[in-house]
Design a protein around this motif. Sequence first.
Motif, PDB file in Angstrom:
ATOM      1  N   ARG A   4    -103.101 -32.736  62.561  1.00  0.00           N
ATOM      2  CA  ARG A   4    -102.986 -31.434  63.217  1.00  0.00           C
ATOM      3  C   ARG A   4    -101.692 -30.730  62.804  1.00  0.00           C
ATOM      4  O   ARG A   4    -101.681 -29.530  62.551  1.00  0.00           O
ATOM      5  CB  ARG A   4    -103.041 -31.603  64.720  1.00  0.00           C
ATOM      6  CG  ARG A   4    -103.020 -30.287  65.457  1.00  0.00           C
ATOM      7  CD  ARG A   4    -103.251 -30.477  66.907  1.00  0.00           C
ATOM      8  NE  ARG A   4    -104.681 -30.724  67.102  1.00  0.00           N
ATOM      9  CZ  ARG A   4    -105.244 -30.971  68.255  1.00  0.00           C
ATOM     10  NH1 ARG A   4    -104.510 -31.049  69.344  1.00  0.00           N
ATOM     11  NH2 ARG A   4    -106.530 -31.165  68.359  1.00  0.00           N
ATOM     12  N   SER A   5    -100.578 -31.465  62.692  1.00  0.00           N
ATOM     13  CA  SER A   5     -99.310 -30.841  62.306  1.00  0.00           C
ATOM     14  C   SER A   5     -99.342 -30.403  60.855  1.00  0.00           C
ATOM     15  O   SER A   5     -98.790 -29.354  60.499  1.00  0.00           O
ATOM     16  CB  SER A   5     -98.140 -31.796  62.549  1.00  0.00           C
ATOM     17  OG  SER A   5     -98.264 -32.936  61.728  1.00  0.00           O
ATOM     18  N   SER A   6     -99.990 -31.166  59.980  1.00  0.00           N
ATOM     19  CA  SER A   6    -100.071 -30.746  58.583  1.00  0.00           C
ATOM     20  C   SER A   6    -100.965 -29.517  58.442  1.00  0.00           C
ATOM     21  O   SER A   6    -100.703 -28.657  57.608  1.00  0.00           O
ATOM     22  CB  SER A   6    -100.576 -31.887  57.704  1.00  0.00           C
ATOM     23  OG  SER A   6    -101.903 -32.229  58.040  1.00  0.00           O
ATOM     24  N   LEU A   7    -102.016 -29.425  59.255  1.00  0.00           N
ATOM     25  CA  LEU A   7    -102.873 -28.249  59.237  1.00  0.00           C
ATOM     26  C   LEU A   7    -102.099 -27.016  59.700  1.00  0.00           C
ATOM     27  O   LEU A   7    -102.221 -25.935  59.113  1.00  0.00           O
ATOM     28  CB  LEU A   7    -104.096 -28.474  60.124  1.00  0.00           C
ATOM     29  CG  LEU A   7    -105.127 -27.349  60.151  1.00  0.00           C
ATOM     30  CD1 LEU A   7    -105.713 -27.143  58.764  1.00  0.00           C
ATOM     31  CD2 LEU A   7    -106.224 -27.677  61.147  1.00  0.00           C
ATOM     32  N   PHE A   8    -101.269 -27.166  60.718  1.00  0.00           N
ATOM     33  CA  PHE A   8    -100.444 -26.060  61.190  1.00  0.00           C
ATOM     34  C   PHE A   8     -99.469 -25.608  60.116  1.00  0.00           C
ATOM     35  O   PHE A   8     -99.282 -24.413  59.891  1.00  0.00           O
ATOM     36  CB  PHE A   8     -99.679 -26.476  62.453  1.00  0.00           C
ATOM     37  CG  PHE A   8     -98.717 -25.441  62.938  1.00  0.00           C
ATOM     38  CD1 PHE A   8     -99.173 -24.287  63.554  1.00  0.00           C
ATOM     39  CD2 PHE A   8     -97.361 -25.592  62.737  1.00  0.00           C
ATOM     40  CE1 PHE A   8     -98.292 -23.320  63.984  1.00  0.00           C
ATOM     41  CE2 PHE A   8     -96.468 -24.640  63.161  1.00  0.00           C
ATOM     42  CZ  PHE A   8     -96.934 -23.491  63.789  1.00  0.00           C
ATOM     43  N   ARG A  10     -99.770 -25.966  56.879  1.00  0.00           N
ATOM     44  CA  ARG A  10    -100.511 -25.330  55.791  1.00  0.00           C
ATOM     45  C   ARG A  10    -100.878 -23.893  56.159  1.00  0.00           C
ATOM     46  O   ARG A  10    -100.745 -22.981  55.347  1.00  0.00           O
ATOM     47  CB  ARG A  10    -101.770 -26.112  55.477  1.00  0.00           C
ATOM     48  CG  ARG A  10    -102.591 -25.463  54.373  1.00  0.00           C
ATOM     49  CD  ARG A  10    -103.833 -26.230  54.079  1.00  0.00           C
ATOM     50  NE  ARG A  10    -103.486 -27.466  53.399  1.00  0.00           N
ATOM     51  CZ  ARG A  10    -104.373 -28.369  53.044  1.00  0.00           C
ATOM     52  NH1 ARG A  10    -105.644 -28.194  53.307  1.00  0.00           N
ATOM     53  NH2 ARG A  10    -103.996 -29.459  52.424  1.00  0.00           N
ATOM     54  N   ARG A  11    -101.326 -23.674  57.384  1.00  0.00           N
ATOM     55  CA  ARG A  11    -101.665 -22.312  57.814  1.00  0.00           C
ATOM     56  C   ARG A  11    -100.435 -21.416  57.825  1.00  0.00           C
ATOM     57  O   ARG A  11    -100.506 -20.254  57.434  1.00  0.00           O
ATOM     58  CB  ARG A  11    -102.276 -22.342  59.207  1.00  0.00           C
ATOM     59  CG  ARG A  11    -103.714 -22.666  59.220  1.00  0.00           C
ATOM     60  CD  ARG A  11    -104.286 -22.393  60.598  1.00  0.00           C
ATOM     61  NE  ARG A  11    -105.442 -23.232  60.832  1.00  0.00           N
ATOM     62  CZ  ARG A  11    -105.800 -23.712  61.987  1.00  0.00           C
ATOM     63  NH1 ARG A  11    -105.086 -23.451  63.052  1.00  0.00           N
ATOM     64  NH2 ARG A  11    -106.871 -24.458  62.106  1.00  0.00           N
ATOM     65  N   ALA A  12     -99.303 -21.932  58.287  1.00  0.00           N
ATOM     66  CA  ALA A  12     -98.080 -21.133  58.355  1.00  0.00           C
ATOM     67  C   ALA A  12     -97.610 -20.743  56.961  1.00  0.00           C
ATOM     68  O   ALA A  12     -97.243 -19.588  56.714  1.00  0.00           O
ATOM     69  CB  ALA A  12     -96.989 -21.906  59.088  1.00  0.00           C
ATOM     70  N   THR A  14     -99.441 -20.612  54.140  1.00  0.00           N
ATOM     71  CA  THR A  14    -100.423 -19.712  53.552  1.00  0.00           C
ATOM     72  C   THR A  14    -100.282 -18.316  54.136  1.00  0.00           C
ATOM     73  O   THR A  14    -100.348 -17.326  53.411  1.00  0.00           O
ATOM     74  CB  THR A  14    -101.849 -20.231  53.797  1.00  0.00           C
ATOM     75  OG1 THR A  14    -101.927 -21.566  53.318  1.00  0.00           O
ATOM     76  CG2 THR A  14    -102.868 -19.385  53.094  1.00  0.00           C
ATOM     77  N   ASN A  15    -100.056 -18.225  55.435  1.00  0.00           N
ATOM     78  CA  ASN A  15     -99.890 -16.935  56.077  1.00  0.00           C
ATOM     79  C   ASN A  15     -98.643 -16.229  55.561  1.00  0.00           C
ATOM     80  O   ASN A  15     -98.646 -15.032  55.312  1.00  0.00           O
ATOM     81  CB  ASN A  15     -99.821 -17.110  57.592  1.00  0.00           C
ATOM     82  CG  ASN A  15     -99.980 -15.805  58.317  1.00  0.00           C
ATOM     83  OD1 ASN A  15    -100.505 -14.855  57.766  1.00  0.00           O
ATOM     84  ND2 ASN A  15     -99.504 -15.759  59.540  1.00  0.00           N
ATOM     85  N   ARG A  18     -99.288 -15.029  51.947  1.00  0.00           N
ATOM     86  CA  ARG A  18    -100.256 -13.946  51.905  1.00  0.00           C
ATOM     87  C   ARG A  18     -99.670 -12.638  52.420  1.00  0.00           C
ATOM     88  O   ARG A  18     -99.992 -11.571  51.909  1.00  0.00           O
ATOM     89  CB  ARG A  18    -101.477 -14.325  52.748  1.00  0.00           C
ATOM     90  CG  ARG A  18    -102.626 -13.371  52.572  1.00  0.00           C
ATOM     91  CD  ARG A  18    -103.817 -13.773  53.396  1.00  0.00           C
ATOM     92  NE  ARG A  18    -104.240 -15.135  53.093  1.00  0.00           N
ATOM     93  CZ  ARG A  18    -104.669 -15.998  54.003  1.00  0.00           C
ATOM     94  NH1 ARG A  18    -104.737 -15.646  55.271  1.00  0.00           N
ATOM     95  NH2 ARG A  18    -105.033 -17.213  53.663  1.00  0.00           N
ATOM     96  N   HIS A  19     -98.772 -12.688  53.410  1.00  0.00           N
ATOM     97  CA  HIS A  19     -98.266 -11.473  54.027  1.00  0.00           C
ATOM     98  C   HIS A  19     -96.823 -11.168  53.666  1.00  0.00           C
ATOM     99  O   HIS A  19     -96.173 -10.386  54.337  1.00  0.00           O
ATOM    100  CB  HIS A  19     -98.403 -11.579  55.553  1.00  0.00           C
ATOM    101  CG  HIS A  19     -99.833 -11.592  55.979  1.00  0.00           C
ATOM    102  ND1 HIS A  19    -100.483 -12.755  56.258  1.00  0.00           N
ATOM    103  CD2 HIS A  19    -100.729 -10.603  56.146  1.00  0.00           C
ATOM    104  CE1 HIS A  19    -101.730 -12.485  56.589  1.00  0.00           C
ATOM    105  NE2 HIS A  19    -101.915 -11.194  56.540  1.00  0.00           N
TER     106      HIS A  19
END
Length: 66
Positions: A4-8, A10-12, A14-15, A18-19
């Motif tokens: 779950r922490s690695s998924l968080f 990765r999303r952070a 990538t976000n 991207r932005h």
Amino acid sequence: MIGRSSLFARRAITNFIRHHGDGGVPGGNLPFGIDNRYKLSAYFILFFGSGLGAPFLILRHQLVKG
């Protein structure tokens, strides 16, 4: 828990990528321009040359001072 922490993370990341404000331009986040190849070459020579040459200059100074 670890998944779950690695998924968080990765999303952070990538976000953020991207932005980010540079619009995806290569070299847009560098503190120097990469448009002029001769100026960039001079910067690289000065930056790496100073780091590689410093020990030799210090040694020469110590030997002459001696």
